[in-house]
Every structure is written in C-alpha cells, then in structure tokens.
Write a protein that holds these residues in place. Structure first.
Motif, PDB file in Angstrom:
ATOM      1  N   PRO A 158     -12.695  51.248  -2.232  1.00  0.00           N
ATOM      2  CA  PRO A 158     -13.720  52.126  -1.687  1.00  0.00           C
ATOM      3  C   PRO A 158     -12.214  53.068  -1.621  1.00  0.00           C
ATOM      4  O   PRO A 158     -12.759  54.648  -1.313  1.00  0.00           O
ATOM      5  N   ASN A 159     -11.124  53.404  -1.163  1.00  0.00           N
ATOM      6  CA  ASN A 159      -9.929  53.648  -0.444  1.00  0.00           C
ATOM      7  C   ASN A 159      -9.774  54.427  -1.958  1.00  0.00           C
ATOM      8  O   ASN A 159      -8.933  55.561  -1.891  1.00  0.00           O
ATOM      9  N   ILE A 160      -9.189  53.614  -2.702  1.00  0.00           N
ATOM     10  CA  ILE A 160      -8.919  54.447  -3.994  1.00  0.00           C
ATOM     11  C   ILE A 160      -9.933  55.488  -4.551  1.00  0.00           C
ATOM     12  O   ILE A 160      -9.018  56.742  -4.606  1.00  0.00           O
ATOM     13  N   ARG A 161     -10.951  54.988  -4.358  1.00  0.00           N
ATOM     14  CA  ARG A 161     -11.657  56.041  -4.701  1.00  0.00           C
ATOM     15  C   ARG A 161     -11.891  57.279  -3.859  1.00  0.00           C
ATOM     16  O   ARG A 161     -12.568  58.352  -4.753  1.00  0.00           O
ATOM     17  N   ARG A 162     -12.165  57.190  -2.794  1.00  0.00           N
ATOM     18  CA  ARG A 162     -11.672  57.999  -1.885  1.00  0.00           C
ATOM     19  C   ARG A 162     -10.697  58.713  -2.285  1.00  0.00           C
ATOM     20  O   ARG A 162     -10.803  60.333  -2.139  1.00  0.00           O
ATOM     21  N   GLU A 184      -4.831  49.941  -1.960  1.00  0.00           N
ATOM     22  CA  GLU A 184      -6.012  50.077  -1.759  1.00  0.00           C
ATOM     23  C   GLU A 184      -5.817  49.469  -0.436  1.00  0.00           C
ATOM     24  O   GLU A 184      -6.259  50.234   0.923  1.00  0.00           O
ATOM     25  N   GLN A 185      -5.116  48.416   0.058  1.00  0.00           N
ATOM     26  CA  GLN A 185      -4.567  48.381   1.226  1.00  0.00           C
ATOM     27  C   GLN A 185      -3.988  49.532   2.164  1.00  0.00           C
ATOM     28  O   GLN A 185      -3.939  49.574   3.718  1.00  0.00           O
ATOM     29  N   ALA A 186      -2.838  49.901   1.528  1.00  0.00           N
ATOM     30  CA  ALA A 186      -2.626  51.112   2.470  1.00  0.00           C
ATOM     31  C   ALA A 186      -3.721  52.528   2.714  1.00  0.00           C
ATOM     32  O   ALA A 186      -3.576  52.516   3.698  1.00  0.00           O
ATOM     33  N   LEU A 187      -3.835  52.738   1.720  1.00  0.00           N
ATOM     34  CA  LEU A 187      -5.139  53.610   1.898  1.00  0.00           C
ATOM     35  C   LEU A 187      -6.530  53.354   3.072  1.00  0.00           C
ATOM     36  O   LEU A 187      -7.017  54.942   3.557  1.00  0.00           O
ATOM     37  N   MET A 210       7.111  54.752  -3.117  1.00  0.00           N
ATOM     38  CA  MET A 210       6.839  53.921  -3.633  1.00  0.00           C
ATOM     39  C   MET A 210       5.805  53.522  -4.144  1.00  0.00           C
ATOM     40  O   MET A 210       5.260  53.219  -5.774  1.00  0.00           O
ATOM     41  N   TYR A 211       4.755  55.213  -3.721  1.00  0.00           N
ATOM     42  CA  TYR A 211       3.548  54.759  -3.959  1.00  0.00           C
ATOM     43  C   TYR A 211       3.241  55.469  -5.081  1.00  0.00           C
ATOM     44  O   TYR A 211       2.034  54.834  -6.325  1.00  0.00           O
ATOM     45  N   VAL A 212       3.773  56.481  -5.712  1.00  0.00           N
ATOM     46  CA  VAL A 212       4.360  56.886  -6.618  1.00  0.00           C
ATOM     47  C   VAL A 212       4.905  55.469  -7.984  1.00  0.00           C
ATOM     48  O   VAL A 212       4.095  55.822  -9.089  1.00  0.00           O
TER      49      VAL A 212
END
Length: 208
Positions: free
Chosen positions: A181-185, A135-138, A90-92
């Motif tokens: 920020p969570n995608i960057r992390r 971002e929401q998922a992470l 799903m995320y891929v």
C-alpha cells in the motif's frame, strides 16, 4: 535558457525516467521518439551508438542515469545534503534492480520456456523481496515520499521503473503491488503531480 531534446524509442523503458523528470520540472523539451525501423538513421549521431541520449544546447549526454541525475540536479530533485543524496541514489538503484529483472523477462519473450521461468521466479521470489524493501522504507514516511518528505528523483525513478513493470507484466504487477500500500501511495503522489499528470495524459501510447 537551455533547450532540451531527448532521443529514445517509442516505448517507456530507459527513456522514460528522463522524460518524467523533465515533465515534473515543467521543462519543455523535444521528445524525439522513433521505431526500431527508424533507429539506424539516428544511431550514427549518438555518442555511444545507443539511446537514450539527451541533447542540451547541442551537447549530447548518453546513458539513462547520467541523463537522469543531471536533470535531477538541474531542476532541484536531488538533495544538496550528501547523506540524503546517497539515500536517494539507494532507492533509485533498488528500483533499477527491479527494472533489470523485468527487462530480462521482456527480452527473452521469444523463448517462451525461459521467459516463463524468469517470470515465475520474479513473481514468486525476487520481486516480492525487492518490493518489500521499498514498502518497508515508505512505511516509515509520513509524507509518502522516500527522502526529505518531498518529491525527489528517487520517487520519480520508482514511478518510472515500476511503471515499466506494470507495462510488461500488467496482471502480475497488480498482484505484486496489492500487498504494497505504501508503494501504491507513493506512485499515486507522483501520478497526481500536476506536471507529471499532464505528461501522462499527453504521451503517445507505447509500442512494445
């Protein structure tokens, strides 16, 4: 032990995810890169007349995601749990949706008016919406990874596909990811993986 050869142009694009999976696994492979001018000599050897193609002990596998999923399974970056496996996929494919929008901007670059219109729509509308889903998922992940609290092909695909976004839209990507920020992390976790980091330091500078 199998031997691996990956054929693709000397750009990130659709050959980069297989390269990153092989690198993350610490698996030596022959990274066969070529220019557009050199492509005609390789094309007749390719199963579908296109690349990327992975050669495994003489067997040729075409299509980016067939290659990538084979490698992810081969090296333990796919979950054996069916539900987690589906979540990884799903995320891929969400990251692939982002890639496709950016690729369209790149391929229309000779038509400045069309390319600018596509870029404006991506930067102001579709890009923020799709990135917000990641971002929401992470934001719910304590580990910083997308699934199972560990590195999977989902994280590698996000890193690869958003890396292409950064390559094609460098300024716009900084602005888009400023609010994620969570995608960057997540991308930093992949970047700091010792095997991936070694690959990134050693890979040739891409040519657009």
């Amino acid at each position: 032990m199998p031997t691996y050869k990956l054929y693709y142009f000397d750009v990130p694009a659709r050959g980069e995810l297989p390269r990153i999976i092989l690198s993350a696994a610490g698996q030596p492979f022959e990274d066969i890169r070529f220019s557009g001018q050199e492509w005609p000599k390789y094309k007749p050897k390719m199963p579908f007349g296109q690349v990327p193609v992975l050669e495994v002990d003489g067997q040729m596998i075409a299509q980016e995601y067939a290659i990538s999923k084979f490698l992810a399974r081969q090296f333990g970056f796919c979950s054996e749990d069916n539900l987690d496996h589906a979540r990884e996929d799903m995320y891929v494919f969400l990251s692939e949706d982002i890639y496709v929008k950016v690729e369209e901007i790149f391929h229309t670059r000779d038509d400045k008016e069309k390319s600018e219109a596509l870029k404006k729509k991506f930067v102001n509308e579709t890009g923020p919406v799709m990135l917000s889903k990641l971002e929401q998922a992470l934001s719910k992940s304590a580990s910083g990874y997308l699934v199972r609290g560990k590195l999977s092909w989902a994280d590698l695909a996000v890193f690869s596909n958003l890396g292409v976004m950064e390559f094609i839209l460098p300024t716009e990507s900084v602005n888009l990811l400023e609010h994620c920020p969570n995608i960057r992390r997540n991308m930093e976790l992949v970047r700091r993986n010792p095997n991936v980091n070694t690959y990134l330091k050693q890979r040739p500078s891409p040519n657009a």
